[in-house]
Design a protein around this motif. Sequence first.
Motif, PDB file in Angstrom:
ATOM      1  N   ALA A  29       0.815  -1.216   0.000  1.00 48.60           N
ATOM      2  CA  ALA A  29       0.000   0.000   0.000  1.00 48.60           C
ATOM      3  C   ALA A  29       0.852   1.270   0.000  1.00 48.60           C
ATOM      4  O   ALA A  29       0.318   2.373   0.074  1.00 48.60           O
ATOM      5  N   LEU A  45       0.731   6.835   0.704  1.00 53.52           N
ATOM      6  CA  LEU A  45      -0.141   5.733   1.121  1.00 53.52           C
ATOM      7  C   LEU A  45      -1.322   5.564   0.180  1.00 53.52           C
ATOM      8  O   LEU A  45      -1.963   6.529  -0.177  1.00 53.52           O
ATOM      9  N   CYS A  53      -2.812  -1.912   9.628  1.00 53.30           N
ATOM     10  CA  CYS A  53      -2.158  -2.897  10.507  1.00 53.30           C
ATOM     11  C   CYS A  53      -1.111  -2.249  11.426  1.00 53.30           C
ATOM     12  O   CYS A  53      -0.753  -2.800  12.451  1.00 53.30           O
ATOM     13  N   GLY A  54      -0.571  -1.097  11.014  1.00 52.92           N
ATOM     14  CA  GLY A  54       0.366  -0.363  11.876  1.00 52.92           C
ATOM     15  C   GLY A  54       1.821  -0.791  11.744  1.00 52.92           C
ATOM     16  O   GLY A  54       2.704  -0.231  12.407  1.00 52.92           O
ATOM     17  N   ILE A  55       2.116  -1.784  10.890  1.00 55.95           N
ATOM     18  CA  ILE A  55       3.502  -2.267  10.778  1.00 55.95           C
ATOM     19  C   ILE A  55       4.440  -1.154  10.301  1.00 55.95           C
ATOM     20  O   ILE A  55       5.546  -0.993  10.813  1.00 55.95           O
ATOM     21  N   CYS A  56       3.978  -0.376   9.331  1.00 55.11           N
ATOM     22  CA  CYS A  56       4.852   0.668   8.770  1.00 55.11           C
ATOM     23  C   CYS A  56       5.311   1.643   9.860  1.00 55.11           C
ATOM     24  O   CYS A  56       6.474   2.050   9.888  1.00 55.11           O
TER      25      CYS A  56
END
Length: 226
Positions: A29, A45, A53-56
């Motif tokens: 994304a 983005l 998901c918050g990983i970035c």
Amino acid sequence: MNDHTISQVVKDNLCTGCGTCLALCPNEAIEMVIDEKKGVYVPELNEEKCNNCGICYKVCPGHEVDFKELNLEIFGKEPDDILIGNYLNCYIGYSTDYDIRYNSSSGGLVTQLLIFALEEGIIDGALVTRMKKDNPLEPEPFIARTREEVIEARGSKYCPVPANVALKEILNSKEGEKFAVVGLPCHIHGLRKAQQVNEKLKEGVDNRVISHRNHHRTCHIRIYNV
Ligand code: SF4
Ligand code: SF4
């Protein structure tokens, strides 16, 4: 509003353009684009692909790097000197190959060490950066798997480089392959944070580090068993 996003990191002018967020995003994304006013890479983005998901944000070194936590986790101890960090040893040197020494930066040490590591089977590839053939002003991070490809990437790149976008290639590599990563501190910080959330990077860490100090910048080579 959720401030814990890479969009907020960019708004706060804390983004280093390292590219770690792009490589770790499971939904593809994120795209790195050039901020035309500042001349730097920033992540863009795609909200349709993002599932929050918050990983970035977790792997982003722009808003926070906890050096104490990383040192304890990776080396099991804090460094004696926080400015130098944990290290095995420090050396100076240069390549004894005339062509490499004189056509690389700072004596061609990084280029020569990567070629040695490839030829000795210590690594299967190295994350390095070359300039694009069809646009010599645009950097191209990639995984070099041959001597020729390492040589294509020799020399310092005096421009912003989102080197960690090429971590994606390491994440998609075959099990058991080993890689070196060449980057500036912001890239290595992103890599370290990525290891904390990604098992494939975490399990493969080999703690041999070669650190190359060039002018006011530091270049690290890290060898991974992925
Ligand atoms: S929140 Fe997750 S899905 Fe969305 S851009 Fe970040 S890593 Fe990708
Ligand atoms: S991970 Fe790197 S490129 Fe992505 S927002 Fe953070 S500093 Fe910027």
